[in-house]
Motif scaffolding. Sequence first.
Motif, PDB file in Angstrom:
ATOM      1  N   MET A   1       0.846  -1.167   0.000  1.00 29.81           N
ATOM      2  CA  MET A   1       0.000   0.000   0.000  1.00 29.81           C
ATOM      3  C   MET A   1       0.891   1.229   0.000  1.00 29.81           C
ATOM      4  O   MET A   1       1.874   1.286   0.714  1.00 29.81           O
ATOM      5  N   ALA A   2       0.555   2.197  -0.772  1.00 29.62           N
ATOM      6  CA  ALA A   2       1.350   3.411  -0.856  1.00 29.62           C
ATOM      7  C   ALA A   2       1.303   4.172   0.454  1.00 29.62           C
ATOM      8  O   ALA A   2       0.325   4.097   1.194  1.00 29.62           O
ATOM      9  N   GLU A   3       2.350   4.905   0.741  1.00 31.69           N
ATOM     10  CA  GLU A   3       2.469   5.625   2.008  1.00 31.69           C
ATOM     11  C   GLU A   3       1.284   6.565   2.247  1.00 31.69           C
ATOM     12  O   GLU A   3       0.802   6.682   3.353  1.00 31.69           O
ATOM     13  N   GLY A   4       0.808   7.227   1.214  1.00 25.04           N
ATOM     14  CA  GLY A   4      -0.281   8.186   1.375  1.00 25.04           C
ATOM     15  C   GLY A   4      -1.639   7.550   1.584  1.00 25.04           C
ATOM     16  O   GLY A   4      -2.597   8.234   1.887  1.00 25.04           O
ATOM     17  N   GLN A   5      -1.755   6.236   1.454  1.00 20.27           N
ATOM     18  CA  GLN A   5      -3.045   5.563   1.575  1.00 20.27           C
ATOM     19  C   GLN A   5      -3.275   4.944   2.950  1.00 20.27           C
ATOM     20  O   GLN A   5      -4.322   4.373   3.180  1.00 20.27           O
ATOM     21  N   ARG A   6      -2.354   5.061   3.831  1.00 20.41           N
ATOM     22  CA  ARG A   6      -2.506   4.441   5.147  1.00 20.41           C
ATOM     23  C   ARG A   6      -3.563   5.185   5.957  1.00 20.41           C
ATOM     24  O   ARG A   6      -3.555   6.404   6.040  1.00 20.41           O
ATOM     25  N   THR A   7      -4.447   4.419   6.576  1.00 22.81           N
ATOM     26  CA  THR A   7      -5.491   5.020   7.393  1.00 22.81           C
ATOM     27  C   THR A   7      -5.386   4.612   8.856  1.00 22.81           C
ATOM     28  O   THR A   7      -6.076   5.169   9.685  1.00 22.81           O
ATOM     29  N   ASN A   8      -4.549   3.630   9.172  1.00 20.91           N
ATOM     30  CA  ASN A   8      -4.396   3.204  10.562  1.00 20.91           C
ATOM     31  C   ASN A   8      -3.680   4.275  11.358  1.00 20.91           C
ATOM     32  O   ASN A   8      -2.678   4.822  10.916  1.00 20.91           O
ATOM     33  N   LYS A   9      -4.195   4.551  12.532  1.00 18.40           N
ATOM     34  CA  LYS A   9      -3.580   5.527  13.411  1.00 18.40           C
ATOM     35  C   LYS A   9      -3.099   4.804  14.663  1.00 18.40           C
ATOM     36  O   LYS A   9      -3.780   3.937  15.201  1.00 18.40           O
ATOM     37  N   LYS A  10      -1.921   5.144  15.134  1.00 16.32           N
ATOM     38  CA  LYS A  10      -1.387   4.569  16.365  1.00 16.32           C
ATOM     39  C   LYS A  10      -2.082   5.233  17.554  1.00 16.32           C
ATOM     40  O   LYS A  10      -2.300   6.439  17.559  1.00 16.32           O
ATOM     41  N   LEU A  11      -2.432   4.432  18.554  1.00 15.65           N
ATOM     42  CA  LEU A  11      -2.999   5.004  19.769  1.00 15.65           C
ATOM     43  C   LEU A  11      -1.959   5.841  20.486  1.00 15.65           C
ATOM     44  O   LEU A  11      -2.272   6.852  21.100  1.00 15.65           O
ATOM     45  N   ILE A  12      -0.701   5.395  20.404  1.00 18.22           N
ATOM     46  CA  ILE A  12       0.409   6.122  21.021  1.00 18.22           C
ATOM     47  C   ILE A  12       1.420   6.407  19.915  1.00 18.22           C
ATOM     48  O   ILE A  12       2.236   5.543  19.574  1.00 18.22           O
ATOM     49  N   PRO A  13       1.365   7.601  19.309  1.00 11.80           N
ATOM     50  CA  PRO A  13       2.230   7.902  18.163  1.00 11.80           C
ATOM     51  C   PRO A  13       3.724   7.713  18.449  1.00 11.80           C
ATOM     52  O   PRO A  13       4.486   7.371  17.550  1.00 11.80           O
ATOM     53  N   GLN A  14       4.155   7.896  19.680  1.00 14.07           N
ATOM     54  CA  GLN A  14       5.569   7.750  20.028  1.00 14.07           C
ATOM     55  C   GLN A  14       6.031   6.302  19.887  1.00 14.07           C
ATOM     56  O   GLN A  14       7.228   6.038  19.879  1.00 14.07           O
ATOM     57  N   ALA A  15       5.105   5.372  19.757  1.00 18.63           N
ATOM     58  CA  ALA A  15       5.464   3.957  19.655  1.00 18.63           C
ATOM     59  C   ALA A  15       5.707   3.522  18.214  1.00 18.63           C
ATOM     60  O   ALA A  15       6.031   2.361  17.975  1.00 18.63           O
ATOM     61  N   SER A  16       5.581   4.420  17.252  1.00 21.04           N
ATOM     62  CA  SER A  16       5.701   4.045  15.832  1.00 21.04           C
ATOM     63  C   SER A  16       7.019   3.347  15.519  1.00 21.04           C
ATOM     64  O   SER A  16       7.030   2.298  14.866  1.00 21.04           O
ATOM     65  N   ALA A  17       8.121   3.914  15.958  1.00 19.51           N
ATOM     66  CA  ALA A  17       9.433   3.324  15.653  1.00 19.51           C
ATOM     67  C   ALA A  17       9.566   1.941  16.288  1.00 19.51           C
ATOM     68  O   ALA A  17      10.057   1.000  15.657  1.00 19.51           O
ATOM     69  N   GLY A  18       9.106   1.797  17.510  1.00 15.97           N
ATOM     70  CA  GLY A  18       9.182   0.516  18.188  1.00 15.97           C
ATOM     71  C   GLY A  18       8.313  -0.538  17.525  1.00 15.97           C
ATOM     72  O   GLY A  18       8.716  -1.699  17.394  1.00 15.97           O
ATOM     73  N   MET A  19       7.134  -0.157  17.066  1.00 18.90           N
ATOM     74  CA  MET A  19       6.255  -1.098  16.384  1.00 18.90           C
ATOM     75  C   MET A  19       6.838  -1.514  15.033  1.00 18.90           C
ATOM     76  O   MET A  19       6.719  -2.672  14.639  1.00 18.90           O
TER      77      MET A  19
END
Length: 85
Positions: free
Chosen positions: A1-19
Amino acid sequence: MAEGQRTNKKLIPQASAGMEQFKWETARELGIQVPQGGYMGDLPSRINGAIGGNMVKKMIAAYEQSLAQGQQPPTPQVTNQNPTP
């Protein structure tokens, strides 16, 4: 899926790198060969689903382990990110 099409949002944005790191570790543990550059969009959904499913199993196991040790795991405050008008 292209980067601009993502709709999922992290509950804790700071966890993005760890996930993201957790996803790659899980793929390696399953023996899935991740292409150079990390693009996984051309892998069949069955393989990507296996990665996600195993991530969930590992998260549930970690949560259960913390409960078994008498620790109260943190629970994120869930807010409605897309309120209806």
